[in-house]
Design a protein around this motif. Sequence first.
Motif, PDB file in Angstrom:
ATOM      1  N   ALA A 272       0.835  -1.204   0.000  1.00 17.97           N
ATOM      2  CA  ALA A 272       0.000   0.000   0.000  1.00 17.97           C
ATOM      3  C   ALA A 272       0.865   1.248   0.000  1.00 17.97           C
ATOM      4  O   ALA A 272       1.975   1.277   0.543  1.00 17.97           O
ATOM      5  CB  ALA A 272      -0.924  -0.002   1.222  1.00 17.97           C
ATOM      6  N   GLY A 273       0.328   2.310  -0.609  1.00 15.51           N
ATOM      7  CA  GLY A 273       1.041   3.580  -0.620  1.00 15.51           C
ATOM      8  C   GLY A 273       1.027   4.264   0.730  1.00 15.51           C
ATOM      9  O   GLY A 273       1.941   5.016   1.064  1.00 15.51           O
ATOM     10  N   GLU A 274      -0.035   4.005   1.524  1.00 14.31           N
ATOM     11  CA  GLU A 274      -0.140   4.546   2.881  1.00 14.31           C
ATOM     12  C   GLU A 274      -0.479   3.403   3.813  1.00 14.31           C
ATOM     13  O   GLU A 274      -1.303   2.534   3.488  1.00 14.31           O
ATOM     14  CB  GLU A 274      -1.214   5.632   2.959  1.00 14.31           C
ATOM     15  N   LEU A 275       0.124   3.412   4.985  1.00 12.09           N
ATOM     16  CA  LEU A 275      -0.144   2.344   5.947  1.00 12.09           C
ATOM     17  C   LEU A 275      -1.479   2.529   6.645  1.00 12.09           C
ATOM     18  O   LEU A 275      -2.124   1.552   7.031  1.00 12.09           O
ATOM     19  CB  LEU A 275       0.989   2.278   6.980  1.00 12.09           C
ATOM     20  N   TYR A 276      -1.882   3.773   6.821  1.00 10.91           N
ATOM     21  CA  TYR A 276      -3.117   4.070   7.549  1.00 10.91           C
ATOM     22  C   TYR A 276      -3.899   5.134   6.800  1.00 10.91           C
ATOM     23  O   TYR A 276      -3.378   5.811   5.909  1.00 10.91           O
ATOM     24  CB  TYR A 276      -2.815   4.550   8.986  1.00 10.91           C
ATOM     25  N   MET A 277      -5.163   5.275   7.176  1.00 13.28           N
ATOM     26  CA  MET A 277      -5.995   6.339   6.601  1.00 13.28           C
ATOM     27  C   MET A 277      -5.538   7.672   7.176  1.00 13.28           C
ATOM     28  O   MET A 277      -5.655   7.911   8.369  1.00 13.28           O
ATOM     29  CB  MET A 277      -7.475   6.083   6.914  1.00 13.28           C
ATOM     30  N   SER A 278      -5.042   8.533   6.310  1.00 13.23           N
ATOM     31  CA  SER A 278      -4.469   9.793   6.779  1.00 13.23           C
ATOM     32  C   SER A 278      -5.487  10.925   6.808  1.00 13.23           C
ATOM     33  O   SER A 278      -5.204  11.981   7.368  1.00 13.23           O
ATOM     34  CB  SER A 278      -3.298  10.192   5.872  1.00 13.23           C
ATOM     35  N   LYS A 279      -6.647  10.726   6.196  1.00 11.76           N
ATOM     36  CA  LYS A 279      -7.654  11.786   6.152  1.00 11.76           C
ATOM     37  C   LYS A 279      -8.808  11.428   7.082  1.00 11.76           C
ATOM     38  O   LYS A 279      -9.440  10.387   6.935  1.00 11.76           O
ATOM     39  CB  LYS A 279      -8.173  11.970   4.726  1.00 11.76           C
ATOM     40  N   ILE A 280      -9.046  12.299   8.037  1.00 13.04           N
ATOM     41  CA  ILE A 280     -10.106  12.101   9.024  1.00 13.04           C
ATOM     42  C   ILE A 280     -11.200  13.124   8.780  1.00 13.04           C
ATOM     43  O   ILE A 280     -10.933  14.315   8.602  1.00 13.04           O
ATOM     44  CB  ILE A 280      -9.562  12.221  10.465  1.00 13.04           C
ATOM     45  N   TYR A 281     -12.455  12.651   8.781  1.00 11.96           N
ATOM     46  CA  TYR A 281     -13.608  13.509   8.529  1.00 11.96           C
ATOM     47  C   TYR A 281     -14.502  13.530   9.767  1.00 11.96           C
ATOM     48  O   TYR A 281     -14.298  12.755  10.717  1.00 11.96           O
ATOM     49  CB  TYR A 281     -14.389  12.991   7.317  1.00 11.96           C
ATOM     50  N   PRO A 282     -15.504  14.406   9.810  1.00 12.54           N
ATOM     51  CA  PRO A 282     -16.404  14.456  10.973  1.00 12.54           C
ATOM     52  C   PRO A 282     -17.099  13.115  11.207  1.00 12.54           C
ATOM     53  O   PRO A 282     -17.405  12.386  10.254  1.00 12.54           O
ATOM     54  CB  PRO A 282     -17.417  15.548  10.592  1.00 12.54           C
ATOM     55  N   PRO A 283     -17.372  12.760  12.456  1.00 12.99           N
ATOM     56  CA  PRO A 283     -18.025  11.479  12.755  1.00 12.99           C
ATOM     57  C   PRO A 283     -19.380  11.317  12.079  1.00 12.99           C
ATOM     58  O   PRO A 283     -19.816  10.189  11.830  1.00 12.99           O
ATOM     59  CB  PRO A 283     -18.173  11.511  14.287  1.00 12.99           C
ATOM     60  N   ALA A 284     -20.061  12.438  11.767  1.00 18.23           N
ATOM     61  CA  ALA A 284     -21.373  12.353  11.128  1.00 18.23           C
ATOM     62  C   ALA A 284     -21.300  11.725   9.740  1.00 18.23           C
ATOM     63  O   ALA A 284     -22.302  11.240   9.211  1.00 18.23           O
ATOM     64  CB  ALA A 284     -21.993  13.750  11.034  1.00 18.23           C
ATOM     65  N   VAL A 285     -20.106  11.717   9.146  1.00 20.85           N
ATOM     66  CA  VAL A 285     -19.945  11.148   7.807  1.00 20.85           C
ATOM     67  C   VAL A 285     -19.964   9.628   7.846  1.00 20.85           C
ATOM     68  O   VAL A 285     -20.285   8.979   6.852  1.00 20.85           O
ATOM     69  CB  VAL A 285     -18.625  11.662   7.182  1.00 20.85           C
ATOM     70  N   ARG A 286     -19.675   9.052   9.005  1.00 18.28           N
ATOM     71  CA  ARG A 286     -19.549   7.605   9.121  1.00 18.28           C
ATOM     72  C   ARG A 286     -20.871   6.913   8.809  1.00 18.28           C
ATOM     73  O   ARG A 286     -21.931   7.302   9.284  1.00 18.28           O
ATOM     74  CB  ARG A 286     -19.091   7.217  10.520  1.00 18.28           C
ATOM     75  N   ILE A 287     -20.782   5.868   7.944  1.00 18.52           N
ATOM     76  CA  ILE A 287     -21.944   5.050   7.622  1.00 18.52           C
ATOM     77  C   ILE A 287     -21.799   3.656   8.212  1.00 18.52           C
ATOM     78  O   ILE A 287     -22.792   3.052   8.635  1.00 18.52           O
ATOM     79  CB  ILE A 287     -22.132   4.971   6.091  1.00 18.52           C
ATOM     80  N   SER A 288     -20.594   3.151   8.237  1.00 17.56           N
ATOM     81  CA  SER A 288     -20.366   1.819   8.804  1.00 17.56           C
ATOM     82  C   SER A 288     -20.634   1.840  10.305  1.00 17.56           C
ATOM     83  O   SER A 288     -20.571   2.887  10.954  1.00 17.56           O
ATOM     84  CB  SER A 288     -18.938   1.357   8.531  1.00 17.56           C
ATOM     85  N   ARG A 289     -20.919   0.659  10.836  1.00 14.55           N
ATOM     86  CA  ARG A 289     -21.297   0.578  12.259  1.00 14.55           C
ATOM     87  C   ARG A 289     -20.108   0.893  13.163  1.00 14.55           C
ATOM     88  O   ARG A 289     -18.944   0.712  12.780  1.00 14.55           O
ATOM     89  CB  ARG A 289     -21.833  -0.820  12.575  1.00 14.55           C
ATOM     90  N   ASP A 290     -20.419   1.358  14.355  1.00 15.56           N
ATOM     91  CA  ASP A 290     -19.387   1.617  15.356  1.00 15.56           C
ATOM     92  C   ASP A 290     -18.944   0.308  16.000  1.00 15.56           C
ATOM     93  O   ASP A 290     -19.708  -0.657  16.079  1.00 15.56           O
ATOM     94  CB  ASP A 290     -19.927   2.565  16.434  1.00 15.56           C
ATOM     95  N   HIS A 291     -17.696   0.278  16.439  1.00 10.68           N
ATOM     96  CA  HIS A 291     -17.160  -0.895  17.119  1.00 10.68           C
ATOM     97  C   HIS A 291     -17.035  -0.587  18.612  1.00 10.68           C
ATOM     98  O   HIS A 291     -16.600   0.498  19.007  1.00 10.68           O
ATOM     99  CB  HIS A 291     -15.789  -1.260  16.544  1.00 10.68           C
ATOM    100  N   SER A 292     -17.389  -1.552  19.412  1.00 12.07           N
ATOM    101  CA  SER A 292     -17.370  -1.355  20.864  1.00 12.07           C
ATOM    102  C   SER A 292     -15.952  -1.416  21.402  1.00 12.07           C
ATOM    103  O   SER A 292     -15.019  -1.851  20.715  1.00 12.07           O
ATOM    104  CB  SER A 292     -18.232  -2.430  21.546  1.00 12.07           C
ATOM    105  N   LEU A 293     -15.803  -0.977  22.645  1.00 16.22           N
ATOM    106  CA  LEU A 293     -14.507  -1.019  23.301  1.00 16.22           C
ATOM    107  C   LEU A 293     -14.021  -2.460  23.464  1.00 16.22           C
ATOM    108  O   LEU A 293     -12.828  -2.734  23.349  1.00 16.22           O
ATOM    109  CB  LEU A 293     -14.593  -0.326  24.669  1.00 16.22           C
TER     110      LEU A 293
END
Length: 317
Positions: A272-293
């Motif tokens: 991969a060109g990047e190891l991690y997702m470097s761009k973070i957006y507001p939480p309201a954009v999230r569509i996938s489910r949240d993961h618990s602690l």
Amino acid sequence: MNQPVFIEQLTPDGEVLHRTKVTHLPARIGRAYDNEVILDDPHTAAHHAQVELNQLDELIISDLGSYNGLALGKNRERFFVVDGDHIYRLGHTHLRIRTADYPVAAEVSDSTNHHWEGWLPAFTGLLLLLTSGLLSTWLADLNQGTLSKYLLELVSVFGFAIGWSGVWALFSRLFNGHARFGRHLFIVSAGLAFLELWEHGSGLLAYAMSWESLQTFSSHPMIFICAVVLYFHFITAGNKQPKRLQLVLAAIAILGSAIAMTKEYQASNHLAGELYMSKIYPPAVRISRDHSLEEFMTDMEALKEKVDSARKTEPKE
């Protein structure tokens, strides 16, 4: 001879360079000036070949004792019975021989959009550049920069697009007879707009759907977008082998992606060109489910066991 014969000199791709009308036979072909068809090929003899009628009243092309001979495909013979669909090679010269009654193909439909010329595609391209350039600068502007910053970004993008289009317009003028600067400007503008759209859209979609590969491998779709842009540039410039061009550009794009992944693997042991997702957006954009602690801690324990196992098996430095 009841009808004239046309001797055509072709490019290696089959395009007609020159067509000579012969009204009497035999007709000689070669570099000498007393031939009916004069060639400018040092690999042909002064009197290389001759087109004539044989005893069966068949039209033939025969070799006149030249050093490099007469060939049809991989076959080299002293003479061939003429077929209007065959291409004969004399040295480095390709010839095709047809009579006046040769049936030509039906008229090809003109699919060229003649209204899409001049200032219309050029203005549309500049508008695309203006919109994508301002949007990209605004999205990346965290400190609310001054007007001069926006103007500098636009000038640099406009300068690149106009210079790039000018080079392709010159190329089109030389090989096609038509510059089509407006179309080339629209093509490069659309390409830059799609690159900007993919750069921002892939990061947003990757964050929203938790599809990390969209961002970590985002450079590879950009390579293929560039290949598509080059394809339309070549077609606009007059390329008449679209299938071959598609295969060549697809191979180049695949090779470019492979080279990029190889370089990344050599540098970081990851494709991969990047190891991690470097761009973070507001939480309201999230569509996938949240993961618990609890899920997070379980993943961390699994990762810890993997790292501890690797430390035990690897030799100490």
